[in-house]
Design a protein around this motif. Structure first.
Motif, short mmCIF file in Angstrom:
data_model
loop_
_atom_site.label_atom_id
_atom_site.label_comp_id
_atom_site.label_asym_id
_atom_site.label_seq_id
_atom_site.Cartn_x
_atom_site.Cartn_y
_atom_site.Cartn_z
N UNK A 1 0.52 -10.06 -51.93
CA UNK A 1 -0.09 -8.73 -51.95
C UNK A 1 0.83 -7.72 -51.27
N UNK A 2 1.22 -8.02 -50.03
CA UNK A 2 2.05 -7.10 -49.28
C UNK A 2 3.41 -6.92 -49.96
N UNK A 3 3.94 -8.01 -50.51
CA UNK A 3 5.22 -7.95 -51.22
C UNK A 3 5.16 -6.92 -52.35
N UNK A 4 4.07 -6.93 -53.09
CA UNK A 4 3.92 -6.00 -54.21
C UNK A 4 3.87 -4.55 -53.71
N UNK A 5 3.12 -4.32 -52.62
CA UNK A 5 3.00 -2.96 -52.09
C UNK A 5 4.34 -2.47 -51.54
N UNK A 6 5.06 -3.33 -50.83
CA UNK A 6 6.36 -2.95 -50.27
C UNK A 6 7.37 -2.67 -51.38
N UNK A 7 7.36 -3.51 -52.40
CA UNK A 7 8.29 -3.31 -53.52
C UNK A 7 8.01 -1.98 -54.22
N UNK B 1 12.10 5.52 -44.93
CA UNK B 1 11.57 4.55 -43.94
C UNK B 1 10.26 3.96 -44.46
N UNK B 2 10.09 2.66 -44.26
CA UNK B 2 8.85 1.96 -44.63
C UNK B 2 8.26 1.34 -43.37
N UNK B 3 6.98 1.60 -43.14
CA UNK B 3 6.26 1.05 -41.98
C UNK B 3 5.14 0.16 -42.48
N UNK B 4 5.14 -1.09 -41.99
CA UNK B 4 4.03 -2.02 -42.28
C UNK B 4 3.23 -2.15 -40.98
N UNK B 5 1.99 -1.71 -40.99
CA UNK B 5 1.19 -1.67 -39.77
C UNK B 5 -0.15 -2.38 -39.99
N UNK C 1 3.26 2.23 -45.30
CA UNK C 1 3.49 3.67 -45.23
C UNK C 1 4.97 3.94 -45.52
N UNK C 2 5.24 4.88 -46.43
CA UNK C 2 6.62 5.27 -46.69
C UNK C 2 6.73 6.79 -46.69
N UNK C 3 7.95 7.27 -46.44
CA UNK C 3 8.20 8.72 -46.48
C UNK C 3 9.02 9.08 -47.71
N UNK C 4 8.69 8.41 -48.83
CA UNK C 4 9.42 8.62 -50.07
C UNK C 4 8.99 9.87 -50.81
N UNK D 1 0.79 6.46 -48.40
CA UNK D 1 0.16 5.48 -47.51
C UNK D 1 -0.84 4.67 -48.32
N UNK D 2 -0.66 3.34 -48.33
CA UNK D 2 -1.58 2.44 -49.02
C UNK D 2 -2.28 1.60 -47.95
#
Length: 1017
Positions: free
Chosen positions: A917-923, A938-942, A955-958, A1007-1008
């Motif tokens: 799940x997290x892999x898909x969101x990060x990708x 920057x990508x933040x996993x919190x 969370x990303x600042x894309x 932010x997801x």
């Protein structure tokens, strides 16, 4: 750290003690302020002008400078002195003014106090005077008339005075009189410490004086009554709990009695002893001195302290008490009292220190003792100041009340604790009773295991062997029927629990008692070894059917006949029945040993066995108790008639089966077999499938029976050691586990919980076999993680049907997981692998260390991507983060540090999440957000554990996205670029009834958020 905690406790205890001292001191000063006279005139030079005064219900205090005639009774005796009139302060000691001639004490002598009061024109006619304390004898004279005499003042030592305490006098003044000449003649030859009027003199109307006297007496009497009532309460508790030997209650009661006796002789002095006041004072002092010993012993019983210290103080105080009664001369008693006060504060300080130590170690009761010590010590200090004439204080009851309330609350708290302990013990007894029932149920289970195995094997032979002749089939049928009938005997143990829990129900039909009795006689005769005892069935074949539960009636008749057989050595036991109206009376008569009337009252009690030891043939005394309760549930009554040595007759009534009962009057004579006489299901006649089943049971016979039932259709593995199941699961893959519940070492419930730690309820179904069908047993099985259960003895058709349903469900879920895992694994694009390998090759000529790190990350990524954990429904978040961090590190190296990431996750090992799940969101954040920008991002996993759920954010600042695209993703209206998000959203909704929460702003980022349920396992 330990010193810091100790210091904090000390400060806390000191604060509590200070606040309590402040409370009781404040209340005392408020009390003093309420009773303190305000704006009252002062006596000056023996004169008091009240011409402008208005008398109210509050008396005046005649404080000030009185005229004094030393060595003179100016009104009653011819003792006038040629010495001039002097002035003296009231209240105060007269010794400096008297200048007595007696060598024994400067306070000895006599004299007259005189005061002239100017009265107002409008005034009452009746007045009163109250003297609060007097050291010997006094006479009150108003305008030349004697209105009160106490202890007969004299000019020389004569008869010892007996009266102690305050007194008052009421008198009238003629209307024409403008002044009141008040003379108080007093003498003292017996109190060496102080003489004269050393307390305020109250003056006012008769109502004001009477009201003041009544208030003081009421307050003091209230304290005395409260003390005595609490003493009585303590004595009653001690007597009623004599077995507990609570000596602290006895000490507390005696202590309150001594307080009450001291209060009776103090202040208002309710009891005037007919002895010299010196000895009355000694007795009062004796009570107060003894209180110290009682207090220390009382506190020591509650909180054991230094025993030698307690013994030493007790000895010293005991000696002081004896000396107080008469050995020490009265003029030196003050020295002894001074030593007593010193000893009191030393002892109380030590006891207070000990109490504080107990409080520091967590004893809440210590606060009550601390409050008691502070309250009583406050009363002692103020009492000493009043006794020493340092202050003049009205009677104050609240220190007594606080002291008593502290101990009363302590006793109440301990009583509550005893109640709680008693309640816990009651619950423990209930629990032990339930354990006893459980033990009996388990015992029944162990006996039933070989019995139901015998029935199943017999039924299999009867169903599957066509070559058997009729005689063999009849014998097998007899075995099955006898086995079923024998199970009813074992069910006695289970039924007693069901009856207690009101969980037993009756299936009433029309029953032929004659046929039923013949069956029971067959069983009982077969079991009996007594050839000299016969059982005769005298029930007529024409007797109408009775409306009853056939199986329960078998139990009733079996228990009665078995009981009769145990009590009979020879003769005939007769079973008979007669119709009486709409009921049938059934009787079982035996010529046995009989019983007394006293025994007949006990025979139906559970676990009551009245048979002599040498005749006892077993059993636990439940048969007759269950029999009576079953009869009562049928609406009948069970009675017994017996005579010692002449036999017994048990009789009961049952209703007839009438047309009112409808179709149920049909006779029910068949015993339902465990395995019905039907062909096996079609699955048993097909070729053996690839489904693998593991059967676990400590009984080898049961294993063989279950194997024979299932083996024609499935691949069956059996084990009699549940502790080996985990090892078997490591070696083989099974589609279903069938386990018995009652096994040694590891129960079926424990085995299920152990398997559930590794396999979910859909990954490996578990079918439990239980001998009990109570709701708590079934609930426990499901709670442990079982998919289904079957009550033993097992029906073969039911077993096959449940096995087929569970295995097919497991296979369907497995196929779905395989498809889903295959799709997810296909997400690894070949170009990602090639690009990563190119990066590794490039680094081989630039930075060997970074190349090695990248190889490790790539290896971790591949390992986690193709891990079998990805086929599971949920995995630990920590495993998912290993894959994600490896993926992010690879991309960080590939894109020359354009990718920055941070992982800030709480409790990753405790949180469960669907795999990848997290892999898909990060990708998604990387490809469609960060890398869309020239400078990367920057990508933040919190992850945070909240109150009712776990919140995971990516969370990303894309580049972000507009609202239209955001709504398409949430409603699955998307293109192939975002198919991973859509699939993730579907899986979350399927598993947790949740979906992705996405917030995004173009040019700022995305932010997801996922809300995961908290798992307690």
């Amino acid at each position: 750290m330990i010193q810091s905690n100790t210091l904090t406790k000390r400060r806390y205890i000191a604060l509590i003690a200070f606040l309590f001292i402040l409370l009781i001191t404040s209340i005392r000063f408020i009390w003093l302020n309420v009773h303190e006279p305000v704006d009252q005139p002062i006596v000056d030079n023996g004169q008091l002008n009240l011409s402008d005064w208005t008398f109210t219900d509050d008396p005046l205090s005649l404080n000030g400078e009185w005229a004094f005639h030393r060595h003179s009774f100016t009104e009653t005796e011819n003792t006038a002195s040629h010495q001039e009139e002097q002035r003296i302060e009231v209240p105060g000691d007269w010794a400096p003014v008297l200048q007595g001639e007696h060598s024994e004490s400067a306070s000895y002598g006599y004299g007259s106090y005189e005061l002239t009061i100017r009265l107002p024109e409008e005034r009452p006619n009746v007045y009163g005077v109250r003297i609060k304390s007097l050291h010997s004898s006094a006479r009150i004279i108003a305008n030349g008339e004697v209105v009160k005499t106490v202890n007969q003042p004299t000019t020389s030592p004569k008869m010892a005075p007996t009266f102690r305490g305050p007194f008052h006098a009421l008198f009238s003044i003629p209307e024409e009189a403008e002044e009141l000449n008040l003379v108080i003649e007093t003498s003292n030859y017996h109190t060496p410490y102080m003489g004269g009027i050393n307390k305020s003199v109250s003056f006012g109307t008769d109502q004001a004086i009477t009201q003041e006297v009544n208030m003081q007496e009421t307050l003091q009497l209230t304290v005395i009554i409260v003390l005595l009532l609490h003493a009585l309460y303590a004595f009653l508790l001690f007597i009623t709990r004599k077995k507990l030997n609570q000596k602290e209650l006895l000490l507390f009661g005696v202590m309150l009695i001594f307080m009450a006796l001291g209060s009776v002789l103090d202040d208002e002095t309710f009891i005037q002893l007919p002895i010299p006041r010196e000895y009355s004072f000694r007795i009062m002092t004796f009570f107060y001195v003894c209180l110290l010993t009682l207090m220390i012993q009382f506190i020591h019983k509650l909180y054991p302290t230094n025993k030698r210290f307690v013994q030493m103080v007790t000895f010293i105080v005991s000696v002081m008490a004896i000396l107080t009664l008469g050995i020490v001369p009265f003029e030196h008693l003050s020295i002894l009292l001074g030593l007593y006060y010193a000893l009191y504060f030393i002892a109380i300080s030590y006891m207070m220190y000990t109490t504080i130590q107990h409080i520091k170690h967590g004893s809440i009761d210590g606060y009550f003792i601390l409050f008691f010590i502070i309250s009583y010590t406050s009363n002692i200090i103020w009492g000493f100041l009043i006794l020493s004439d340092v202050i003049d204080f009205p009677f104050y009851p609240f220190d007594f009340f606080f002291a008593i309330l502290s101990i009363a609350l302590l006793l109440f708290k301990r009583h509550h604790q005893l109640f709680v302990v008693s309640e816990q013990q009651r619950e423990k007894l209930i629990e032990e009773d339930q354990k006893k029932d459980q033990f009996l149920a388990n015992t029944s289970h162990e006996i039933r295991n070989p019995l139901h195995a015998m029935i199943n094997i017999s039924q299999l032979l009867l169903n599957n062997h066509e070559g058997l002749d009729q005689k063999a089939k009849d014998n097998l049928a007899l075995i099955i029927r006898t086995g079923h009938q024998l199970t009813f005997t074992l069910n006695d143990i289970l039924d007693i629990t069901k009856i207690k829990e009101h969980g037993i129900s009756l299936d009433k039909t029309g029953v032929d008692l004659n046929v039923l009795t013949n069956e029971v006689i067959e069983i009982v005769t077969f079991m009996s070894s007594k050839s000299t005892v016969h059982i005769a069935n005298h029930i007529s074949e024409k007797l109408p059917l009775v409306y009853a539960d056939r199986h329960r009636m078998i139990r009733v008749l079996f228990n009665l006949l078995h009981n009769a057989l145990k009590n009979t050595d020879e003769g005939t036991i007769v079973v008979d029945a007669h119709q009486t109206g709409n009921t049938v009376k059934v009787s079982v008569t035996d010529p046995g040993i009989g019983m007394s009337e006293r025994d007949m009252d006990k025979i139906f009690l559970p676990y009551e066995k009245l048979i002599p030891h040498h005749r006892d043939s077993g059993g636990i005394g439940l048969g007759l108790s269950i029999t009576r309760q079953l009869i009562e549930k049928h609406g009948g009554t069970l009675k017994v008639r017996s005579k010692k040595g002449e036999g017994s007759e048990f009789s009961f009534t049952l209703p007839l089966a009438t047309t009112e009962h409808g179709a149920k009057i049909t006779q029910d004579t068949n015993v339902s077999p465990v395995i019905k006489d039907e062909p096996l299901s079609h699955t048993a006649q097909q070729s053996k499938s690839h489904v693998k089943i593991l059967v676990v049971d400590d009984d080898l016979i049961n294993l063989n029976v279950l194997k024979r039932i299932l083996e024609p259709t499935y691949q069956v593995t059996t084990t009699s050691k549940p502790e080996n199941v985990v090892e078997l699961l490591d070696k083989q893959v099974f589609d279903l586990i069938i386990s018995d519940v009652m096994m040694p070492k590891i129960s079926g419930y424990q085995l299920t919980e152990s398997i559930r730690q590794r396999f979910s309820i859909s990954e490996l179904p578990i079918l439990l076999l239980t001998a009990r069908s109570q709701p708590e047993d079934i609930y426990t099985g499901f709670l442990a993680g079982a998919n289904d259960y079957i009550v033993k003895p097992v029906d073969s058709l039911e077993l096959q049907a449940r096995v087929q349903a569970l295995t097919q469900l497991k296979q369907a879920i497995h196929k779905q997981l395989q498809l889903e895992a295959a799709w997810l694994q296909a997400q690894i694009k070949p170009h990602f692998i090639f690009n990563t390998l190119n990066s590794i090759a490039s680094l081989s000529t630039k930075d060997i260390d970074q190349m090695i790190d990248l190889l490790h990350a790539f290896g971790q990524y591949l390992t986690n991507s193709f891990s079998m954990s990805n086929t599971k429904t949920i995995v630990p978040l920590s495993e998912e983060l290993e894959l994600v961090e490896a993926y992010l590190y690879i991309n960080q190296v590939r894109f020359d540090q354009r990718v920055h990431y941070e992982v800030d996750v709480e409790d990753p090992d405790d949180i469960k999440i669907p795999p990848l799940i997290v892999q898909t969101l990060v990708e998604n954040a990387l490809k469609h957000g960060v890398l869309k920008q020239a400078n990367g991002g920057h990508i933040l996993i919190r992850g945070r554990r909240l109150t009712s759920y776990y919140e995971l954010q990516v969370i990303d600042n894309g580049v972000g996205m507009n609202n239209s695209k955001l709504q398409d993703i949430l409603h699955n209206n998307i293109d192939d670029h975002h198919i991973g998000l859509a699939n993730t959203n579907k899986r979350l909704k399927k598993l947790f009834n949740q979906q992705l929460m996405i917030t995004s702003t173009e040019g700022e980022g995305t932010t997801i958020t996922i809300q995961l349920p908290l798992h307690d396992d």
